[in-house]
Design a protein around this motif. Structure first.
Motif, short mmCIF file in Angstrom:
data_model
loop_
_atom_site.label_atom_id
_atom_site.label_comp_id
_atom_site.label_asym_id
_atom_site.label_seq_id
_atom_site.Cartn_x
_atom_site.Cartn_y
_atom_site.Cartn_z
N ALA A 101 0.83 -1.20 0.00
CA ALA A 101 0.00 0.00 0.00
C ALA A 101 0.87 1.25 0.00
O ALA A 101 0.58 2.23 -0.72
CB ALA A 101 -0.93 -0.01 1.21
N ARG A 102 1.93 1.24 0.81
CA ARG A 102 2.81 2.41 0.88
C ARG A 102 3.58 2.62 -0.43
O ARG A 102 3.68 3.77 -0.92
CB ARG A 102 3.79 2.24 2.04
N LEU A 103 4.10 1.55 -1.02
CA LEU A 103 4.82 1.69 -2.28
C LEU A 103 3.90 2.14 -3.40
O LEU A 103 4.27 2.98 -4.23
CB LEU A 103 5.50 0.36 -2.65
N HIS A 104 2.69 1.62 -3.42
CA HIS A 104 1.74 2.04 -4.44
C HIS A 104 1.35 3.50 -4.27
O HIS A 104 1.16 4.23 -5.26
CB HIS A 104 0.49 1.16 -4.40
N ALA A 105 1.24 3.97 -3.04
CA ALA A 105 0.89 5.37 -2.81
C ALA A 105 1.95 6.30 -3.40
O ALA A 105 1.65 7.44 -3.79
CB ALA A 105 0.73 5.63 -1.32
N GLY A 106 3.18 5.82 -3.49
CA GLY A 106 4.25 6.62 -4.06
C GLY A 106 4.10 6.87 -5.55
O GLY A 106 4.80 7.72 -6.12
N TYR A 107 3.23 6.14 -6.21
CA TYR A 107 3.00 6.35 -7.64
C TYR A 107 2.03 7.50 -7.91
O TYR A 107 1.98 8.01 -9.03
CB TYR A 107 2.41 5.08 -8.27
N VAL A 108 1.23 7.87 -6.92
CA VAL A 108 0.19 8.87 -7.13
C VAL A 108 0.82 10.20 -7.55
O VAL A 108 1.77 10.68 -6.93
CB VAL A 108 -0.67 9.05 -5.87
N GLY A 109 0.29 10.77 -8.63
CA GLY A 109 0.81 12.02 -9.16
C GLY A 109 1.80 11.81 -10.30
O GLY A 109 2.12 12.76 -11.02
N ARG A 110 2.27 10.59 -10.49
CA ARG A 110 3.23 10.33 -11.56
C ARG A 110 2.52 9.97 -12.86
O ARG A 110 1.36 9.54 -12.87
CB ARG A 110 4.16 9.17 -11.16
N THR A 111 3.21 10.17 -13.96
CA THR A 111 2.71 9.75 -15.27
C THR A 111 3.55 8.57 -15.73
O THR A 111 4.78 8.67 -15.80
CB THR A 111 2.80 10.89 -16.29
N LEU A 112 2.89 7.47 -16.04
CA LEU A 112 3.57 6.24 -16.43
C LEU A 112 3.11 5.79 -17.80
O LEU A 112 1.95 6.01 -18.19
CB LEU A 112 3.28 5.12 -15.43
N ARG A 113 3.99 5.15 -18.51
CA ARG A 113 3.61 4.51 -19.77
C ARG A 113 3.17 3.08 -19.45
O ARG A 113 3.93 2.31 -18.86
CB ARG A 113 4.78 4.51 -20.75
N VAL A 114 1.93 2.75 -19.81
CA VAL A 114 1.37 1.45 -19.47
C VAL A 114 0.86 0.76 -20.74
O VAL A 114 0.61 1.40 -21.76
CB VAL A 114 0.22 1.59 -18.46
N LEU A 115 0.71 -0.55 -20.63
CA LEU A 115 0.10 -1.31 -21.71
C LEU A 115 -1.36 -1.55 -21.35
O LEU A 115 -1.67 -2.23 -20.37
CB LEU A 115 0.82 -2.65 -21.90
N VAL A 116 -2.27 -0.97 -22.12
CA VAL A 116 -3.70 -1.13 -21.89
C VAL A 116 -4.09 -2.52 -22.40
O VAL A 116 -3.99 -2.80 -23.60
CB VAL A 116 -4.52 -0.04 -22.60
#
Length: 481
Positions: A404-419
């Motif tokens: 949960a803590r590591l995932h919270a660190g992604y908030v606000g970032r822009t990532l390239r993902v595979l839909v």
């Protein structure tokens, strides 16, 4: 190992194609296109095997269905790793008595790791007499011949001999979708972890020739596949049986030269064969995801020795430290077994302590499940299941807090993902994966399915990220975890 005994020659594969053509002709003579169902249990290697079974059935003139009641041929590709999976298989086999009764001509096949176990073959022979064909992973390549025997002899066929295993190149394949592809780079296992049945059912390690793997990956990249996952029971030991010196890092470096817009993943890895050279290669590659699934299984050195895992806690931490040094964005996952025979509460808490120290992004956690035929199944196991469950709950709670803590660190970032899919949740209708394999639920245009897109992460929880798809543009966000 003598490679001449491992590599199947062109004549053997041509023989299987002849049986395929004979079955195709039989199907045509019936004047009706037969329907086949392939039900897959277990790991990604089984998924890859099933795609070859689908390819063979397609070449026999079959079309496919998900309805066992409509199927003329049912193939159950099974897993022997955990007791729960075996119970599901037996439950499904029991249900197939009704479809067989309604359609006596239906052919039911049991294959995969579970089928290779002698006690399972005996049980099926004696108690599941509606099953027509049983074969293990080593016999997969001769499925056409075995099925032809079922058709022509009208008797039950069992092919579960204890074989060393082989490599069959050129088997047909039906890949599900056009986004992800599985590529087996080797088969079998030499490790004999005391709890694991795999070496007994999949044979010894044998590596495919690197040029064959490169050729297959190049073709997949040219066809537009976006993720290509290299498979093996222990990919880190790739090449040890090859006549020329090759290791897994060498293979990754060669594959990385292939042009295209795709990512390479791999599984599974063994810490004893993981190397700094491998991590350097991953860090320097254009296409290899900075994702590592490195099963630790236990944080106790004594338990690791009992598991026959030839590394210790210090070596594992050393490997992780170096991997993160050269890949600061590395996403790290692992497997952990709690309640191994003879494990004490203090030793279980050593594992929990390791989890706190490493801070994995996610864990696959299991309470020990004895597999008949393995050394661990015969070990004294005095701790009751209820006590193991308490240790397990502490482990899961610890990991959930970290995730949960590591995932919270992604908030606000822009990532390239595979839909890669759609969901049943109207709030987040699409799903995607980051380069590090993190699940993302998102809002966006369905036309992006199968494509890489930039996503702004707006929320998270223990198990997933949530985000909004950004407008497509010529500017690309670089791959990130």
């Amino acid at each position: 190992m003598d490679r001449k005994q491992v590599l199947l020659d062109d004549g053997q594969m041509a023989r299987q194609r002849e049986f395929t053509e004979k079955i195709h002709a039989m199907h045509q003579a019936r004047g009706r296109t037969p329907l086949a169902l392939v039900d897959t249990f277990g790991c990604q290697q089984n998924v890859a095997d099933s795609q070859h079974i689908l390819g063979m059935l397609r070449d026999m003139g079959c079309e496919f269905t998900d309805d066992a009641a409509r199927a003329d041929i049912v193939v159950m590709n099974t897993c022997a790793i955990r007791d729960h999976a075996e119970k599901r298989v037996y439950g499904t086999l029991g249900a197939l008595t009704h479809t067989k009764k309604a359609n006596p001509e239906q052919i039911i096949c049991l294959c995969g790791c579970m089928a290779q176990r002698p006690e399972v073959a005996r049980k099926v022979r004696e108690s599941y007499r509606h099953v027509d064909l049983v074969f293990g992973p080593q016999a997969l390549w001769k499925f056409p011949e075995l099925l032809y025997r079922v058709y022509t002899r009208r008797g039950r066929v069992f092919s579960v001999e204890n074989e060393h295993g082989s490599i069959a190149e050129g088997m047909p394949v039906v890949r599900e979708g056009r986004v992800r592809a599985w590529v087996s780079i080797m088969y079998g296992c030499n490790n004999f972890c005391s709890y694991c049945i795999v070496p007994y059912v999949r044979g010894r390690e044998r590596s495919r020739a690197p040029e064959k793997i490169v050729e297959e990956v190049r073709q997949l990249a040219a066809e537009g596949f976006k993720e290509i996952t290299l498979l093996g029971q222990n990919v880190n030991s790739y090449g040890k049986d090859l006549p020329e010196p090759w290791d897994f890092a060498d293979l990754l470096r060669e594959l990385d030269k292939i042009d295209g817009d795709y990512l390479i993943r791999f599984m599974s890895s063994q810490p004893k064969d993981a190397s700094f050279k491998l991590f350097d290669t991953m860090a320097q590659s254009r296409h290899v995801a900075h994702q590592l699934h490195l099963p630790v299984q236990s944080g106790s050195d004594r338990v690791l020795r009992a598991m026959n895992r030839p590394y210790d806690r210090a070596k594992y931490l050393d490997l992780i430290g170096y991997a993160r040094k050269v890949m600061p964005d590395l996403v790290l996952t692992s497997d952990v077994i709690i309640g191994f025979p003879g494990e004490t509460e203090a030793e279980a808490m050593e594992t929990v302590d390791l989890v706190r120290q490493v801070e994995f992004d996610a864990l696959f956690t299991f309470i020990f499940s004895p597999r008949p035929g393995t050394p661990a199944a015969k070990m004294d196991d005095p701790v009751p299941r209820a006590e193991k469950q308490k240790w397990f709950d502490i482990l899961c709670s610890t990991q959930n807090e970290i995730s949960a803590r590591l995932h919270a660190g992604y908030v606000g970032r822009t990532l390239r993902v595979l839909v890669d899919g759609e969901t049943d949740d109207a709030r987040w209708p699409l799903s995607a994966r980051t380069a590090g394999g993190r699940l993302v639920h998102l809002v966006g245009d369905k036309s992006a399915l199968g494509q890489y897109r930039d996503v702004k992460i707006t929320d998270s929880n223990t198990w997933a990220l949530f985000g909004e798809m950004l407008p497509a543009s010529k500017e690309r966000c670089s791959f990130d975890a």
